[in-house]
Structures are given as structure tokens and as C-alpha cells.
Design a protein around this motif. Structure first.
Motif, PDB file in Angstrom:
ATOM      1  N   ASP A  12       0.800  -1.215   0.000  1.00 54.78           N
ATOM      2  CA  ASP A  12       0.000   0.000   0.000  1.00 54.78           C
ATOM      3  C   ASP A  12       0.835   1.268   0.000  1.00 54.78           C
ATOM      4  O   ASP A  12       0.350   2.334  -0.292  1.00 54.78           O
ATOM      5  CB  ASP A  12      -0.996   0.022   1.166  1.00 54.78           C
ATOM      6  N   LYS A  33      -6.525  -0.202  -1.866  1.00 52.54           N
ATOM      7  CA  LYS A  33      -7.236   0.911  -2.492  1.00 52.54           C
ATOM      8  C   LYS A  33      -7.121   2.186  -1.652  1.00 52.54           C
ATOM      9  O   LYS A  33      -7.165   2.142  -0.425  1.00 52.54           O
ATOM     10  CB  LYS A  33      -8.709   0.568  -2.689  1.00 52.54           C
ATOM     11  N   ASN A  34      -6.974   3.313  -2.354  1.00 51.01           N
ATOM     12  CA  ASN A  34      -6.911   4.645  -1.753  1.00 51.01           C
ATOM     13  C   ASN A  34      -5.707   4.860  -0.837  1.00 51.01           C
ATOM     14  O   ASN A  34      -5.755   5.659   0.081  1.00 51.01           O
ATOM     15  CB  ASN A  34      -8.220   4.968  -1.017  1.00 51.01           C
ATOM     16  N   PHE A  35      -4.617   4.146  -1.121  1.00 51.11           N
ATOM     17  CA  PHE A  35      -3.338   4.335  -0.444  1.00 51.11           C
ATOM     18  C   PHE A  35      -2.319   4.702  -1.516  1.00 51.11           C
ATOM     19  O   PHE A  35      -2.598   4.594  -2.709  1.00 51.11           O
ATOM     20  CB  PHE A  35      -2.947   3.065   0.314  1.00 51.11           C
ATOM     21  N   TRP A  38      -1.709   2.435  -4.654  1.00 47.04           N
ATOM     22  CA  TRP A  38      -2.920   2.414  -5.483  1.00 47.04           C
ATOM     23  C   TRP A  38      -3.006   3.680  -6.325  1.00 47.04           C
ATOM     24  O   TRP A  38      -3.270   3.623  -7.532  1.00 47.04           O
ATOM     25  CB  TRP A  38      -4.145   2.263  -4.588  1.00 47.04           C
ATOM     26  N   ASP A  39      -2.792   4.819  -5.667  1.00 48.07           N
ATOM     27  CA  ASP A  39      -2.880   6.103  -6.375  1.00 48.07           C
ATOM     28  C   ASP A  39      -1.869   6.184  -7.520  1.00 48.07           C
ATOM     29  O   ASP A  39      -2.201   6.635  -8.623  1.00 48.07           O
ATOM     30  CB  ASP A  39      -2.671   7.263  -5.399  1.00 48.07           C
ATOM     31  N   CYS A  42      -2.948   3.858 -10.367  1.00 47.60           N
ATOM     32  CA  CYS A  42      -4.121   4.386 -11.083  1.00 47.60           C
ATOM     33  C   CYS A  42      -3.762   5.522 -12.041  1.00 47.60           C
ATOM     34  O   CYS A  42      -4.473   5.744 -13.020  1.00 47.60           O
ATOM     35  CB  CYS A  42      -5.177   4.856 -10.091  1.00 47.60           C
ATOM     36  N   SER A  56      -9.706  -3.354  -0.092  1.00 49.47           N
ATOM     37  CA  SER A  56      -9.958  -2.251   0.834  1.00 49.47           C
ATOM     38  C   SER A  56      -9.784  -2.618   2.298  1.00 49.47           C
ATOM     39  O   SER A  56      -9.371  -1.788   3.097  1.00 49.47           O
ATOM     40  CB  SER A  56     -11.387  -1.728   0.655  1.00 49.47           C
TER      41      SER A  56
END
Length: 98
Positions: A12, A33-35, A38-39, A42, A56
Motif C-alpha cells: 500500500d 485501495k486509496n493508499f 494504489w494512487d 491508477c 480495501s
């Protein structure tokens, strides 16, 4: 290095992004996700050759990881879980980073 080895990389943090770029087409990246990892993925997922499977929470991580492992074992014509549901020894390395 044995060409039959496959990796499932979980991570992450920012430090997990560069190793994910070195994975091969038969490998898997599981960024949280959203770490940060991930960013970064993406922003341009085409930079990775491996399959990307986000998660998640612990429950989703377990579901995705077990699905990937079972799919690999089916592809390799092997059995991961015996009839008494105890894990058997794996012939594939699993990298876990929390």
C-alpha cells in the motif's frame, strides 16, 4: 530464477510501487485501495505488466488473495485446499507486505 514462479505482491505504500513495476505478466499486484501505491498505479496502470487486484479491508484482501491462489493452482493443475480445508504447502511464492 525459475521461470515457473509466480508472485502475488501485496502493498500500500509508496515503496511498493517500484517493485510492482518489475513484476511479470503472469504475476499479480494487490495494492490497497486509496493508499499511495494504489494512487500511483491508477495514474498509469499500463506501466504494469501484471494483473492488478485492489482491496480495501482484511475481508476483501482474503477473498481476492484466495481467489488468485486458487486460480493459479487450477492453472497449474494442483490442489491447494484438501477436503479437511487445511492449507497444503504451496509451490508458489507469496510476497506479503503490510
Amino acid at each position: 530464477m525459475n521461470n515457473n514462479k509466480r508472485f502475488i505482491y501485496l502493498g500500500d505504500g509508496i515503496g511498493d510501487y517500484c517493485p510492482s513495476l518489475r513484476l511479470k505478466k503472469r504475476d499479480f499486484m494487490m495494492p490497497r485501495k486509496n493508499f499511495p501505491a494504489w494512487d500511483l498505479i491508477c495514474k498509469d496502470p499500463s506501466l504494469l505488466k501484471d494483473e492488478i487486484h485492489g482491496w480495501s479491508d482484511g475481508e476483501e484482501l482474503e477473498q481476492v488473495l484466495m481467489k488468485l491462489i486458487n486460480n493459479i493452482m487450477i492453472e497449474e493443475d494442483a490442489q491447494l485446499i484438501s477436503s479437511n480445508c487445511k492449507l497444503q504447502s504451496l509451490s508458489i511464492p507469496v510476497a506479503i507486505d503490510f
